[in-house]
Design a protein around this motif. Structure first.
Motif, PDB file in Angstrom:
ATOM      1  N   GLY A  35       0.813  -1.212   0.000  1.00 24.93           N
ATOM      2  CA  GLY A  35       0.000   0.000   0.000  1.00 24.93           C
ATOM      3  C   GLY A  35       0.847   1.263   0.000  1.00 24.93           C
ATOM      4  O   GLY A  35       0.526   2.247  -0.691  1.00 24.93           O
ATOM      5  N   LEU A  36       1.944   1.254   0.746  1.00 29.40           N
ATOM      6  CA  LEU A  36       2.860   2.402   0.758  1.00 29.40           C
ATOM      7  C   LEU A  36       3.488   2.620  -0.608  1.00 29.40           C
ATOM      8  O   LEU A  36       3.660   3.759  -1.054  1.00 29.40           O
ATOM      9  N   ILE A  37       3.842   1.530  -1.293  1.00 28.32           N
ATOM     10  CA  ILE A  37       4.433   1.663  -2.627  1.00 28.32           C
ATOM     11  C   ILE A  37       3.425   2.288  -3.595  1.00 28.32           C
ATOM     12  O   ILE A  37       3.753   3.216  -4.350  1.00 28.32           O
ATOM     13  N   SER A  38       2.189   1.789  -3.581  1.00 33.50           N
ATOM     14  CA  SER A  38       1.159   2.328  -4.481  1.00 33.50           C
ATOM     15  C   SER A  38       0.888   3.801  -4.190  1.00 33.50           C
ATOM     16  O   SER A  38       0.771   4.625  -5.111  1.00 33.50           O
ATOM     17  N   TYR A  39       0.824   4.136  -2.904  1.00 29.95           N
ATOM     18  CA  TYR A  39       0.582   5.533  -2.536  1.00 29.95           C
ATOM     19  C   TYR A  39       1.742   6.417  -2.982  1.00 29.95           C
ATOM     20  O   TYR A  39       1.538   7.517  -3.517  1.00 29.95           O
ATOM     21  N   GLY A  40       2.964   5.950  -2.766  1.00 28.67           N
ATOM     22  CA  GLY A  40       4.130   6.726  -3.173  1.00 28.67           C
ATOM     23  C   GLY A  40       4.173   6.951  -4.668  1.00 28.67           C
ATOM     24  O   GLY A  40       4.530   8.051  -5.132  1.00 28.67           O
ATOM     25  N   GLN A  41       3.828   5.942  -5.457  1.00 23.29           N
ATOM     26  CA  GLN A  41       3.829   6.108  -6.912  1.00 23.29           C
ATOM     27  C   GLN A  41       2.761   7.089  -7.366  1.00 23.29           C
ATOM     28  O   GLN A  41       2.972   7.858  -8.318  1.00 23.29           O
ATOM     29  N   THR A  49      -2.364   4.261 -16.002  1.00 26.13           N
ATOM     30  CA  THR A  49      -3.017   2.999 -15.653  1.00 26.13           C
ATOM     31  C   THR A  49      -2.059   2.038 -14.966  1.00 26.13           C
ATOM     32  O   THR A  49      -2.493   1.132 -14.252  1.00 26.13           O
ATOM     33  N   ASN A  50      -0.761   2.193 -15.175  1.00 26.86           N
ATOM     34  CA  ASN A  50       0.242   1.387 -14.488  1.00 26.86           C
ATOM     35  C   ASN A  50       1.510   2.215 -14.333  1.00 26.86           C
ATOM     36  O   ASN A  50       1.603   3.339 -14.845  1.00 26.86           O
ATOM     37  N   PHE A  51       2.490   1.671 -13.638  1.00 29.48           N
ATOM     38  CA  PHE A  51       3.684   2.458 -13.318  1.00 29.48           C
ATOM     39  C   PHE A  51       4.497   2.783 -14.561  1.00 29.48           C
ATOM     40  O   PHE A  51       5.058   3.877 -14.672  1.00 29.48           O
ATOM     41  N   ALA A  52       4.569   1.852 -15.505  1.00 29.59           N
ATOM     42  CA  ALA A  52       5.319   2.116 -16.729  1.00 29.59           C
ATOM     43  C   ALA A  52       4.706   3.299 -17.482  1.00 29.59           C
ATOM     44  O   ALA A  52       5.428   4.160 -18.024  1.00 29.59           O
ATOM     45  N   GLU A  53       3.382   3.376 -17.510  1.00 29.30           N
ATOM     46  CA  GLU A  53       2.711   4.495 -18.178  1.00 29.30           C
ATOM     47  C   GLU A  53       2.939   5.798 -17.407  1.00 29.30           C
ATOM     48  O   GLU A  53       3.125   6.866 -18.023  1.00 29.30           O
ATOM     49  N   GLN A  54       2.966   5.742 -16.087  1.00 27.22           N
ATOM     50  CA  GLN A  54       3.247   6.931 -15.291  1.00 27.22           C
ATOM     51  C   GLN A  54       4.643   7.482 -15.618  1.00 27.22           C
ATOM     52  O   GLN A  54       4.827   8.705 -15.733  1.00 27.22           O
ATOM     53  N   LEU A  55       5.607   6.588 -15.751  1.00 28.65           N
ATOM     54  CA  LEU A  55       6.966   7.016 -16.096  1.00 28.65           C
ATOM     55  C   LEU A  55       7.011   7.657 -17.474  1.00 28.65           C
ATOM     56  O   LEU A  55       7.700   8.661 -17.690  1.00 28.65           O
ATOM     57  N   GLN A  56       6.300   7.098 -18.423  1.00 30.96           N
ATOM     58  CA  GLN A  56       6.301   7.640 -19.775  1.00 30.96           C
ATOM     59  C   GLN A  56       5.702   9.042 -19.818  1.00 30.96           C
ATOM     60  O   GLN A  56       6.101   9.878 -20.646  1.00 30.96           O
ATOM     61  N   HIS A  57       4.744   9.328 -18.942  1.00 32.53           N
ATOM     62  CA  HIS A  57       4.110  10.647 -18.923  1.00 32.53           C
ATOM     63  C   HIS A  57       4.968  11.695 -18.211  1.00 32.53           C
ATOM     64  O   HIS A  57       4.689  12.899 -18.329  1.00 32.53           O
ATOM     65  N   ALA A  58       5.980  11.261 -17.460  1.00 29.72           N
ATOM     66  CA  ALA A  58       6.820  12.196 -16.707  1.00 29.72           C
ATOM     67  C   ALA A  58       7.856  12.852 -17.626  1.00 29.72           C
ATOM     68  O   ALA A  58       8.308  12.265 -18.612  1.00 29.72           O
ATOM     69  N   GLY A  59       8.234  14.083 -17.280  1.00 31.24           N
ATOM     70  CA  GLY A  59       9.277  14.776 -18.027  1.00 31.24           C
ATOM     71  C   GLY A  59      10.639  14.149 -17.789  1.00 31.24           C
ATOM     72  O   GLY A  59      10.862  13.461 -16.794  1.00 31.24           O
ATOM     73  N   TRP A  60      11.577  14.432 -18.716  1.00 27.01           N
ATOM     74  CA  TRP A  60      12.892  13.794 -18.603  1.00 27.01           C
ATOM     75  C   TRP A  60      13.591  14.211 -17.316  1.00 27.01           C
ATOM     76  O   TRP A  60      14.255  13.414 -16.667  1.00 27.01           O
ATOM     77  N   TRP A  61      13.464  15.444 -16.913  1.00 27.95           N
ATOM     78  CA  TRP A  61      14.142  15.913 -15.700  1.00 27.95           C
ATOM     79  C   TRP A  61      13.527  15.294 -14.445  1.00 27.95           C
ATOM     80  O   TRP A  61      14.211  15.064 -13.454  1.00 27.95           O
TER      81      TRP A  61
END
Length: 591
Positions: A35-41, A49-61
């Protein structure tokens, strides 16, 4: 009879209730940890929809800043408050079991939970499994310390906590049980297995209560198109063994490089986070636990080039993460790399024999087990983990072929698992044998004698001879007028004076006859070290001195004391007196 029955019930029911409590708490700890991991992400990264997609939406910096910043925040906590949290976590549990009788500091539970959750939330490509083993083991150790239970109970509780943690994570109680026995080098007594099973099942049920219907992996229906596929699975196992060695090299080479260039331990995780962020710029799918990418491989949705990219990126990123001192497990990276490697082999075989009906997803599944077997050298755990994910008996034979091939390659070319390698690099040699580990976990202070035979430095030879004649064990400590150790005196040292009495003069005293070059131990010395001292110096007893002042004697350890301790813990049968409820049984003879 009634009192004996009550005592027997306590001896049986007490440990089982403790195992039940450990399993429940460990399962709850796994739920909180995830639960802590999910909240932190959710807090640290953009929506997806998943962590890989969250990373792709983030800026390079942002991909560089978050892992590096988390490493900078957590690095000092690990270095100065809980160094045992650094890395996979499992080696530290193995060390605690073998060398400290299962004693783990209370703080490890909370620090491992929050530190590893922070790292994984920030994108560290490590697993949850190693930390949950440490969390569960710490819970078991803390409970037994609070209840003031003995060494054997504490070690069993640590194994129960580890089994519950793995079982709750994968919903696989059999794999959790075997992990505790096979990976942690736990010197199992058959009577203890029921406790471990109870903890594993309880941990699984607690986790299922919170994740009802949740599925970790999307497992394909497994079948073998042709018996000749076993040759391909054998080849996959050989390659998995080699890749396991590459992964170990990536993990253990970075710490040596950081020490060479003078990077302090507390700064290592920040540097590792920076390197992980750079990997995220090119392959964000390799970061985090990586279960999304594993599911893609198991669904057959990866291409040959993409599988190769995932394989290389995950090895590099895992090496940066664990090698820099971050907290996280090796189990999930092994599953990830195995799925990518299996996809590579399966896709390659499919392109060579397109009419054969080969399914690359099946090779991804078997590759997961083969990599776990190669990195942990625990083939039974690997087989049971995959089996409990599929519940398909058809998967067992190819799994066994690949896992044993992987294990053989690592055994032949390296000889140790990734956990054992870390301990060896620390100078800790965990021997896979009950006797050595038992001696290593026992302290001299627990078995020394305080009934000392003492002579003064100025004692004349006539007094020495009289003491020798009256003593059943003619070995004496020679003390000065301030009760400080000056030497030791044994019958062997006086032999020439007894054989040639004319050598004795009025000034022949203990100071003249005694041995001044003394071999001593303190109360915290382990019994294995004492055993080697006895053998190396051919002596019959060791003075036990104060750890703060080596001239103050607090006891002595005879060679017979060591043998008695060994007999007590290893050789003596632990049998309860028969109650004779069913039929008259012979009573066990007292020693």
């Amino acid at each position: 009879m009634l009192n004996r029955s009550i005592q027997t019930l306590k001896e049986y029911i007490g440990p089982l209730l403790l195992a039940l409590a450990i399993g429940a708490l460990a399962g709850l700890g796994v739920v909180i940890f995830r639960g802590l991991i999910s909240y932190g992400q959710e807090v640290l990264w953009p929506a997806g929809t998943n962590f890989a997609e969250q990373l792709q939406h983030a800026g390079w910096w942002w991909k560089i800043l978050i892992p590096a910043g988390m490493g900078l925040l957590i690095g000092p906590i690990i270095t100065f408050w809980a160094p045992e949290v650094r890395g996979p976590g499992v080696p530290e549990v193995m060390e605690a079991l073998a060398l400290r009788g299962g004693r783990i500091r209370h703080r490890v539970t909370l620090i491992t939970t929050f530190v590893t959750a922070g790292h994984i939330s920030a994108g560290a490509p490590v697993g949850r499994e190693g930390p949950v083993v440490q969390i569960g083991s710490s819970i078991g150790s803390s409970l037994t310390q609070i209840l003031n239970l003995g060494r054997d109970s504490r070690r069993l509780a640590v194994a129960c906590g580890a089994a519950a943690g793995i079982a709750a994570t994968f919903q696989a109680p059999m794999a959790g049980t075997l992990f505790a026995v096979e990976v942690l080098l736990f010197d199992l007594e058959i009577a203890s297995l029921s406790n471990i099973v109870i903890s594993a099942v309880t941990g699984t049920m607690v986790a299922r209560a919170f994740w009802q219907g949740a599925q970790i992996f999307e497992i394909p229906d497994f079948f073998m198109a042709h018996p000749a596929e076993l040759l391909l699975y054998f080849f996959l196992g050989l390659v998995a063994g080699l890749i396991s060695l590459v992964l170990m090299g990536a993990i253990f080479s970075l710490p040596r490089f950081l020490r060479r260039i003078g990077v302090p331990d507390w700064l290592g995780p920040a540097l590792g986070g920076l390197l992980i962020g750079i990997v995220a710029l090119y392959c964000p799918w390799a970061l985090g636990v990586g279960y999304e990418s594993i599911n893609a491989a198991l669904a057959g949705k990866v291409s040959l080039v993409f599988a190769l990219t995932l394989l290389v990126a995950k090895i590099v990123a895992t090496g940066f993460s664990i090698g820099s001192g971050m907290s996280g497990g090796i189990f999930a990276p092994s599953l990830f790399i195995g799925a990518a490697l299996g996809s590579l082999v399966g896709l390659g075989a499919q392109s060579l024999w397109p009419e054969s009906g080969l399914v690359p997803a099946h090779y991804a599944l078997i590759g997961m087990g083969a990599m776990v077997s190669g990195t942990t050298l625990a083939p039974i755990t690997a087989v049971l983990t995959i089996f409990e994910l599929t519940y398909s008996y058809q998967v067992i034979l190819p799994l066994m072929v690949s896992c044993i091939a992987s294990l053989t390659v690592v055994r032949l070319l390296h000889g140790y698992s990734i956990y054992e390698t870390k301990l060896l690099l620390k100078g800790v040699n965990i021997v896979k044998g009950h006797e050595v580990n038992v001696l290593r976990g026992m302290r001299v202070g627990e078995h020394m004698s305080t009934d000392l035979q003492v002579l003064r430095k100025d004692a004349p030879f006539s007094e020495i001879a009289s003491a020798m004649e009256q003593s059943p064990f003619p070995h004496f400590l020679v003390l000065d007028s301030q009760d400080r150790l000056s030497g030791v005196l044994t019958l062997r040292d006086c032999r020439k004076y007894f054989a040639h009495p004319e050598l004795c003069r009025p000034d022949t005293t203990a100071k003249l006859v005694m041995v001044k070059d003394i071999v001593t131990v303190d109360e915290e010395t382990d019994m294995e070290t004492a055993f080697h001292l006895f053998a190396r110096h051919n002596i019959s007893f060791l003075p036990v001195v104060n750890s703060n002042d080596p001239k103050i004697v607090i006891g002595q350890l005879k060679k017979t004391d060591l043998f008695a301790a060994y007999d007590q813990y290893v050789l003596k049968e632990r049998l309860l007196s028969p109650l004779g409820w069913v039929c008259p049984l012979p009573q066990r003879k007292s020693d």
